[in-house]
Motif scaffolding. Structure first.
Motif: not given
Lengths: 419, 226
Positions: B139-143
């Protein structure tokens, strides 16, 4: 609609390429800084130069011109009324230089709400006796307090005290150039001869320096009553009334009005000093032109960077549109980006501009002709800051508008298919 | 009678530039709620073109398109954008995530745009979708820091965020290896079976198509079997 979301997306796009953003903003900052500095400095200089003349010049001067009477007897006679009369060798008449009924005029001026103030004045041509030679000079009789209030007389006194001429009887303030010619120190007593041949002695209580050397070589100041004595005239003898108005622009029309009302000649400042007005307006025009050019260049910078950003973000724009953002939303995102660059860069530019003008304000600038000036003049006019920020927003929104429109017209199908 | 989600009536499309080429000819079909439909055909048969028309992104066609029994043909761009936002979910061959945002934010964006729920609620719903697809850890990772298969699953989560009437996919497995395509198929299958989600997937992957409920086969801009 959904403003916070638009702003949020715009911010993320901005921060993702913060170096580009920074460069664009620096472009705006630089141009606003230069715009503010240039205008402040130029306006300061203008004010200084205009002040040199305009501050000391009354907006309207009432006086009686020595001139031939316009009503010559032959023109008045019934017999020759219809013919064209040639009269040669007319001499100026013996009309008095005195302003008639000066007391009543001054009362009327006091009641006039358009008038900021007035000061009476009279002048006497004299010879200063300096040993074997006589030096011609002019003694102006003034009301020191009013003259200082309205025409900044005090600012030009380099030594001694202006008010002394009203306190010390038979005292005089000499122009710096004149004092040098006469080798007169403060406290010395000068001998002078009036045009009518009478001798007087006056005590020097100060020097003044106007910045115009020729002026300082002949002019001197004394109280009104002292000059009345020099001329051997009574206490109501006044040759000039200098009027300062609340609004300088009204001077020409009011001069005409006073001319008929007070039956005296009235000269307005615009007629007397037209060239200064022209000079300062052209200088202002040039500085605005340079400032706006700088802003337009910065605008092109923003345009380029936004255009590049749009090419880079084609995919993102396509996906935003595919997932339900309308062309208008996309446009607003890019306009917001442009405006925030403009606002951020602009505000920073205002601060830097203020800083740079303060620095210029500290640079020593001494010149013999301008005794009251110690550093470069700077005008901290808030209007420049307002214009600066408005122009930065206008140029950036223009610079942002075209790329934003292009972005809003991106066809997602083309982008998605193109892969 | 089952609820009709999408109806295409006599859709024709031609490209005019540089010469007139007929791409789609008289396309007629409808999709009912809960169906898992695939559109197959060779490259160039017009299946992607059809999908873009059905998705309302391409408005340059003749015929009529109804989504949720509402006529889409001739509507304004802003209206269509709203329909896409609310009623259609997209999954593309290339994942098209916004690299400037985290995975969670990517999923949330269409939800925030719809503005039906508060931001906190949209976030909660986005997390649920991610959990359902077993990628909540990302969820909090960069795309741009996640793998291709993961990206496709994020794209599916994004497509689901507004509970759309229909999910459209343009070769969603075209760029994935066998393992990941199977995973994506599993997800689609689960969506129809468990949530009665309507799906319309364009694919040239025959094995993928065979496993769907219904195949629409196209050739030269015409539906040849339905």
């Amino acid at each position: 609609m959904n403003n916070s979301l638009i702003i949020n997306i715009a911010r993320s796009l901005l921060l993702a390429r913060w170096r580009q953003t920074l460069i664009a903003a620096i472009g705006v900052t630089f141009s606003i800084t230069m715009f503010i500095t240039l205008l402040s400095f130029m306006a300061g200089l203008n004010k200084l130069l205009d002040g040199l003349i305009l501050n000391r010049t009354p907006h309207i001067r009432l006086f009686n011109e020595v001139q031939p009477n316009s009503l010559q007897p032959i023109n008045e006679s019934k017999e020759y009324k219809t013919s064209y009369n040639f009269i040669s060798s007319i001499k100026s008449g013996g009309s008095r230089q005195e302003i008639y009924n000066s007391g009543a005029i001054m009362n009327a001026l006091k009641k006039d709400s358009r008038v900021l103030g007035y000061s009476p004045k009279l002048t006497a041509q004299v010879f200063f006796n300096d040993g074997a030679i006589d030096i011609t000079g002019i003694v102006n009789g003034i009301d020191v307090l009013e003259e200082s209030r309205l025409f900044h007389f005090k600012d030009y006194i380099t030594e001694g005290s202006a008010t002394d001429i009203s306190k010390v009887s038979n005292s005089i303030i000499l122009g710096k150039g004149l004092a040098e010619k006469l080798l007169a120190d403060i406290g010395d007593v000068l001998q002078l001869t009036t045009a009518k041949g009478e001798q007087f002695s006056l005590k020097v209580v100060g020097y003044f320096q106007s910045g115009v050397q020729d002026f300082d070589k002949v002019q001197s100041y004394a109280s009104v009553s002292t000059v009345q004595k020099l001329l051997g005239k009574p206490g109501n003898y006044i040759t000039d009334i200098q009027i300062r108005l609340k609004d300088m622009a009204m001077a020409p029309s009011m001069a005409k009005e006073f001319e008929t009302k007070f039956e005296a000649d009235a000269e307005d400042i615009q007629t007397a000093n037209a060239q200064f007005e022209t000079g300062s307006s052209i200088r202002t025009l040039i500085s605005y032109a340079v400032g706006i050019t700088l802003l337009i260049v910065a605008g092109f910078g923003i345009y380029n960077i936004l255009n590049m950003m749009i090419y880079e973000k084609m995919d993102s724009i396509a996906i935003l549109k595919a997932t339900g953002f309308s062309g208008n939303d996309v446009k607003r995102i890019f306009i917001f980006i442009a405006l925030s660059i403009g606002l951020f860069g602009g505000i920073l530019g205002l601060f830097f501009g203020f800083g740079l003008s303060s620095v210029i304000d500290q640079i020593p600038f001494k010149t013999a002709s301008l005794p009251t000036i110690k550093t470069y003049p700077v005008d901290y006019n808030p209007a420049f800051y307002l214009i600066g920020i408005i122009f930065s927003l206008i140029t950036t929104s223009f610079a942002g508008w075209f790329p934003a429109r292009k972005a809003s017209k991106v066809d997602p199908v083309e982008i998605i298919r193109g892969k | 009678m089952t609820e009709l989600i999408l109806q295409a009536k006599h859709i024709y499309k031609s490209f005019h530039d540089p010469i007139k080429v007929q791409v789609l000819t008289d396309i007629n079909f409808s999709v009912s709620k809960g169906e898992f439909v695939s559109v197959t055909g060779k490259s160039g048969c017009g299946k992607s073109t059809l999908l873009y028309i059905l998705s309302t992104m391409d408005t340059d066609y003749e015929g009529e398109l109804l989504i949720d029994n509402i006529l889409m043909t001739g509507k304004k761009e802003a209206m269509l954008a709203r329909v896409r936002n609310e009623k259609i979910g997209f999954v593309f061959q290339f994942h098209y995530l916004l690299n400037e945002f985290s995975v969670l934010k990517n999923v949330m964006l269409p939800g925030l745009k719809l503005n039906k729920f508060s931001a906190a609620e949209v976030e909660h719903r986005a997390m649920e979708k991610l959990k359902m697809l077993d990628i909540e850890k990302l969820a909090l990772k960069n795309a741009n820091l996640i793998s291709g298969g993961e990206k496709q699953r994020v794209a599916i989560a994004r497509a689901l965020i507004n509970d759309p009437h229909i999910i459209m996919g343009d070769e969603p497995t075209g760029n994935l290896d066998k393992k990941n395509s199977d995973k994506v198929f599993e997800i689609f299958n689960r969506l129809t079976n468990e949530f009665n989600q309507t799906l319309l997937i364009v694919t040239h992957d025959q094995s993928f198509a065979e496993r769907t409920h219904r195949i629409i086969e196209m050739e030269d801009g015409k539906v040849i079997s339905n």
